[in-house]
Write a protein that holds these residues in place. Structure first.
Motif: not given
Length: 504
Positions: A50-55, A65-67, A117-122, A125-130
């Motif tokens: 579910f997580l990538s660098g764009m988030h 993260f992507d590297i 859990d840390y990944g879902r927190t990140i 936050a991305w969802i909220r920014r979008q």
């Protein structure tokens, strides 16, 4: 303590406070997760789906993260030693202090157990920014005087942006244990075994069709096509009415509310015209005579009595012309949330528009976007979708005018996306047009012979129709023979008694 006078109105002061707010972000969580990944690459398994660098809010953290992800997915070790050369020769860490930043990440690390859990927190936050970006865009477009989009189109565009965000990578999903899938399959088979007629899905009201298909199943996209005057709308209406009736009967038997609703999107006919057609069929009063008012008191009483019965059906009609895919999706989601949703009927897909904001290069691409969207709606809402479709005129140029898959207008995408494709065909319609004319014969005897032959052929096809099941992912294909009564545009089962002993 008195508040200082800023010289701004309350509205302006509120707007200023909003602009001074920082977008949601959790840089500490980003650093802790990166530290965990660099220390133990197995932490990547907790966030990879579910997580990538764009988030990431911090661009440097996202690029790092992507590297790391790229190395892990290629089967290589990703740690400060193996990454050092690549990071030194690039500007990835330059905004955050260079290679020394790696040491800070390692001191911020969390255990592998907490990585998810840390990944879902990140991600949250991305969802909220979008959401903030979408909100700003909606506001800016609404204020813009020169916007090319009307108010309703701006609503649809906003809804489409929210839908894209909701379906972005990161939503719940993933593998289903095969044992669980087997359990679901057994439950479905048990339901078919216990159910008379072996209908596991929603009934169409057509016995032979249900025997071939098991009824209408969740997540399926079914295409019902035919040339004009074949009765596409009448047949789809029959199916929708039967499905709604079965939902009502089931609810009345248990004393509960219907578990779902049948939604008809009628892009060609008004809701009143469609309701009149259903009333005409059920009351067996000609729709043409109804429009003229040429009915007797007894027929009118029957009309009223049937209408009172039909009013209880869990069925709704939306007759918005040229409705967009995004608007249809939004209305169906709302209906499912408020009343439940069991079946969607679209009459017909060539009159739809793709999602607002999209500009397909060709008509074929536009139809492809619509059929893919309808299939996505079927899967997301877990309901069957029946979409009516036109056929190309090439049918008329053949001697045998029974449709084929290649006759579908803009056919490639329709055939590919559909779980089932069926054609409605009435030989009587074409044969009626070939009635012999006396002026075409040089003697009365030849005309009489031709007329007798024509009448014999007409008797064989009178009040008969064919539902040609040309494609079905889940079962056999073939032709289902139906009864058709032109006066009431009514379809039904051809036989009065089927081999299971039931009367229809």
């Amino acid at each position: 303590m008195a508040q200082a006078d800023t010289g701004l109105t309350a509205t302006e002061d509120s707007s200023l406070s909003l602009t001074l707010r920082h977008p949601p972000a959790n840089i500490e969580a980003e650093q802790a997760l990166l530290g965990a990944l660099l220390t133990n690459n197995r932490a990547y398994d907790r966030v990879s789906d579910f997580l990538s660098g764009m988030h990431f809010a911090n661009q440097a953290n996202g690029r790092l993260f992507d590297i790391i992800a790229r190395r892990i997915e290629s089967g290589q070790l990703a740690d400060p030693v193996t990454l050092r050369a690549e990071l030194v020769n690039s500007d990835v860490l330059e905004p955050v202090g260079g290679i020394a930043y790696m040491g800070k990440l390692l001191t911020s690390m969390v255990g592998i157990i907490n990585a998810g859990d840390y990944g879902r927190t990140i991600y949250d936050a991305w969802i909220r920014r979008q959401l903030i970006d979408i909100g700003e865009e909606v506001v800016n477009k609404a204020f813009g005087k020169s916007s090319s989009l009307s108010g309703p189109d701006q609503i649809a565009a906003g809804e489409e942006a929210l839908f894209r965000l909701a379906t972005e990578k990161g939503q719940d999903g993933g593998f289903v244990e095969f044992g669980r899938a087997l359990t679901d399959a057994i439950v479905t088979a048990e339901k078919a075994f216990q159910n008379e007629g072996h209908v596991t899905g929603l009934t169409s009201g057509l016995v032979d069709f249900d025997k071939k298909t098991g009824g209408f199943h969740p997540s399926d996209l079914l295409i019902l096509a035919g040339r004009p005057a074949m009765g596409k709308t009448a047949l789809a209406t029959k199916m929708a009415f039967s499905a709604a009736s079965s939902l009502l009967e089931e609810a009345e038997a248990t004393g509960a509310k219907p578990k779902g609703t049948v939604a008809i999107f009628s892009l060609e006919m008004s809701a009143e015209q469609l309701a009149t057609r259903i009333l005409s069929e059920q009351a067996q009063v000609s729709g043409e005579r109804l429009r003229r008012g040429d009915i007797r008191q007894k027929e009118f009483d029957s009309f009223v009595r049937v209408s009172q019965k039909l009013a209880r059906l869990p069925m709704v009609i939306d007759d918005t012309p040229a409705i967009s895919l995004s608007a249809m999706r939004t209305r169906c989601r709302r209906l499912k949330r408020t009343k439940g949703l069991s079946l969607i009927v679209v009459d017909y897909l060539q009159l739809m528009r793709p999602s607002v904001g999209t500009k397909p290069e060709s008509r074929v691409l536009e139809i492809s976007m619509i059929t893919q969207g309808l299939k996505a709606i079927a899967k997301e809402l877990e309901v069957p979708v029946i979409a009516l479709s036109q056929l190309s005129r090439q049918v008329e140029s053949r001697e045998d005018k029974r449709p084929m898959l290649s006759d579908l207008r803009e056919s490639g995408s329709i055939e590919q996306d559909a779980d089932a494709v069926m054609f409605v065909y009435r030989d009587e319609y074409y044969l009626q047009q070939r009635m012999p004319k006396e002026v075409s014969f040089d003697s009365k005897e030849k005309y009489s012979m031709a007329l007798d032959d024509w009448q014999h052929k007409m008797s064989l096809v009178h009040n008969k129709a064919e539902l040609i099941l040309e494609k079905q992912r889940h079962g056999p294909t073939g032709t289902v023979h139906l009864f058709f009564e032109g006066e009431y545009t009514r379809f039904g089962n051809l036989d009065e008694i089927h081999d299971d002993g039931h009367h229809y």
